[in-house]
Design an enzyme around this catalytic site. Structure first.
Site, mmCIF file in Angstrom:
data_model
loop_
_atom_site.group_PDB
_atom_site.id
_atom_site.type_symbol
_atom_site.label_atom_id
_atom_site.label_comp_id
_atom_site.label_asym_id
_atom_site.label_seq_id
_atom_site.Cartn_x
_atom_site.Cartn_y
_atom_site.Cartn_z
ATOM 1 N N SER A 12 14.500 50.053 58.517
ATOM 2 C CA SER A 12 13.858 49.071 57.636
ATOM 3 C C SER A 12 14.113 49.525 56.203
ATOM 4 O O SER A 12 14.362 50.718 55.963
ATOM 5 C CB SER A 12 12.350 49.071 57.928
ATOM 6 N N TYR A 48 4.120 52.929 59.112
ATOM 7 C CA TYR A 48 5.346 52.193 59.485
ATOM 8 C C TYR A 48 6.538 52.746 58.708
ATOM 9 O O TYR A 48 7.585 53.055 59.279
ATOM 10 C CB TYR A 48 5.147 50.701 59.206
HETATM 11 P P1 NDP Z 1 8.470 41.434 66.567
HETATM 12 O O1 NDP Z 1 7.081 41.925 66.357
HETATM 13 O O2 NDP Z 1 8.765 39.995 66.431
HETATM 14 O O3 NDP Z 1 9.010 41.926 67.977
HETATM 15 C C1 NDP Z 1 8.807 43.262 68.370
HETATM 16 C C2 NDP Z 1 9.067 43.386 69.840
HETATM 17 O O4 NDP Z 1 8.713 44.730 70.215
HETATM 18 C C3 NDP Z 1 8.223 42.446 70.668
HETATM 19 O O5 NDP Z 1 8.973 41.946 71.746
HETATM 20 C C4 NDP Z 1 7.099 43.345 71.145
HETATM 21 O O6 NDP Z 1 6.527 42.969 72.370
HETATM 22 C C5 NDP Z 1 7.827 44.670 71.315
HETATM 23 N N1 NDP Z 1 6.854 45.752 71.314
HETATM 24 C C6 NDP Z 1 5.926 46.019 70.379
HETATM 25 N N2 NDP Z 1 5.146 47.029 70.785
HETATM 26 C C7 NDP Z 1 5.592 47.401 72.003
HETATM 27 C C8 NDP Z 1 5.177 48.366 72.946
HETATM 28 N N3 NDP Z 1 4.106 49.128 72.728
HETATM 29 N N4 NDP Z 1 5.856 48.491 74.098
HETATM 30 C C9 NDP Z 1 6.913 47.703 74.345
HETATM 31 N N5 NDP Z 1 7.354 46.746 73.510
HETATM 32 C C10 NDP Z 1 6.698 46.594 72.343
HETATM 33 O O7 NDP Z 1 9.337 42.286 65.527
HETATM 34 P P2 NDP Z 1 10.798 42.032 64.938
HETATM 35 O O8 NDP Z 1 11.656 41.351 65.930
HETATM 36 O O9 NDP Z 1 10.654 41.507 63.578
HETATM 37 O O10 NDP Z 1 11.265 43.549 64.746
HETATM 38 C C11 NDP Z 1 12.259 44.161 65.531
HETATM 39 C C12 NDP Z 1 12.639 45.445 64.842
HETATM 40 O O11 NDP Z 1 13.183 45.172 63.551
HETATM 41 C C13 NDP Z 1 11.480 46.396 64.608
HETATM 42 O O12 NDP Z 1 11.896 47.717 64.810
HETATM 43 C C14 NDP Z 1 11.135 46.189 63.144
HETATM 44 O O13 NDP Z 1 10.510 47.299 62.586
HETATM 45 C C15 NDP Z 1 12.503 45.926 62.558
HETATM 46 N N6 NDP Z 1 12.520 45.207 61.297
HETATM 47 C C16 NDP Z 1 12.198 43.878 61.237
HETATM 48 C C17 NDP Z 1 12.273 43.186 60.057
HETATM 49 C C18 NDP Z 1 11.941 41.731 59.955
HETATM 50 O O14 NDP Z 1 11.962 41.178 58.833
HETATM 51 N N7 NDP Z 1 11.617 41.046 61.030
HETATM 52 C C19 NDP Z 1 12.697 43.859 58.804
HETATM 53 C C20 NDP Z 1 12.996 45.250 58.976
HETATM 54 C C21 NDP Z 1 12.921 45.879 60.185
HETATM 55 P P3 NDP Z 1 5.519 41.712 72.490
HETATM 56 O O15 NDP Z 1 6.403 40.524 72.363
HETATM 57 O O16 NDP Z 1 4.941 41.867 73.821
HETATM 58 O O17 NDP Z 1 4.561 41.844 71.349
#
Ligand code: NDP
Length: 252
Positions: A159, A172
């Site tokens: 990130s 985070y």
């Molecule tokens: P979302 O919150 O939309 O999706 C995250 C996913 O991770 C979901 O499917 C969620 O499951 C899963 N997850 C969360 N906690 C757990 C857990 N304890 N065990 C298993 N699965 C888990 O996030 P994004 O798609 O936006 O983010 C994806 C990655 O990109 C992350 O690492 C984030 O930090 C990074 N990122 C995102 C940005 C953005 O603008 N979107 C910018 C910079 C980095 P569930 O669906 O069940 O909640």
């Protein structure tokens, strides 16, 4: 500081990932879901790992409906997964698959966004558990399977706040700095001793549930949809990035 991206106008071949098996964490929603679908569309057998089984089932069905290779589904909450759970998972996968060609560490949680001086230790631990400790366990126990592949790729999700610290991003941001450090240590260890390459990727602002929570004032559609940022996810997972390791990428 500038970070590399996939080659300009990168256009992956339709069979870029044919014959490869790729584990994606957080595959049920957001960027992980889009990556799972993109990998399957380019021929990969995708192991869908996430905490909400119903979401994983929908991704599974979408892949089957689009004619992609039959995926595998692993419902596992990384907040509570133990070392034994991950060892068990790795041995189960080793029985089903001869090797693992890719691991996308994508699942993360945002935690609290507040000053360090009022941050809760419980929330700090939750974030570190999912964003750092679970990555360690998965990497540690998937490495033997990854090392059996002709070439393999580990992609850590970073990130902007994991490269430059920013007020109120607390655990985070620190977890993403740890992720970058983990990537560098592992890439350095594996560079001359294995065919496993290791890189990090910052997706940048993307229209997902996490982004909408982090920036409630934004117009969500001002940011690209996850499907629109998949070129770098494909580039880093496919053999076009062979030889690239230890680098911190941006998706655009
Ligand atoms: P979302 O919150 O939309 O999706 C995250 C996913 O991770 C979901 O499917 C969620 O499951 C899963 N997850 C969360 N906690 C757990 C857990 N304890 N065990 C298993 N699965 C888990 O996030 P994004 O798609 O936006 O983010 C994806 C990655 O990109 C992350 O690492 C984030 O930090 C990074 N990122 C995102 C940005 C953005 O603008 N979107 C910018 C910079 C980095 P569930 O669906 O069940 O909640």
């Amino acid at each position: 500081m500038t970070f590399p991206t996939a080659p300009e106008n990168y256009s992956p071949t339709p069979d870029l990932l044919r014959g490869k098996t790729i584990l994606v964490t957080g595959a049920g929603d957001g960027i992980g879901r889009a990556a799972a679908l993109a990998y399957a569309a380019h021929g990969a057998t995708v192991i869908l790992l996430g905490r909400t089984e119903s979401k994983l089932e929908r991704v599974y069905d979408d892949i089957e409906a689009s004619g992609g290779p039959k995926p595998a589904l692993v419902a596992l909450d990384l907040a509570t997964a133990t070392e034994d759970n991950i060892i068990h998972l790795a041995s189960g996968l080793a029985q089903e698959f001869p090797h693992l060609d890719g691991l996308l560490h994508n699942a993360s949680i945002l935690g609290e966004r507040r000053p360090i001086e009022s941050a809760s230790y419980a929330s700090w631990l939750d974030v570190m558990q999912v964003n750092v400790n679970a990555q360690f366990l998965l990497t540690r126990y998937m490495l033997p399977l990854l090392q059996r592949a002709p070439t393999a790729s580990i992609v850590f999700t970073s990130s902007g706040v994991g490269r430059t610290g920013k007020a109120y991003w607390g655990a985070y941001a620190v977890s993403k700095f740890a992720t970058e450090g983990f990537m560098q240590v592992l890439a350095s260890e594996l560079e001359n001793t294995s065919r496993v390459r290791v890189n990090s990727l910052n997706p940048g602002a993307t229209n997902t549930a996490m982004r909408r929570t982090a920036y409630p004032g934004e117009q969500p559609t001002d940011n690209p949809a996850p499907e629109e940022i998949m070129a770098s996810y494909l580039y880093l997972m496919g053999d076009d990035s062979c030889g690239v390791t230890g680098r911190a990428f941006n998706s655009r």
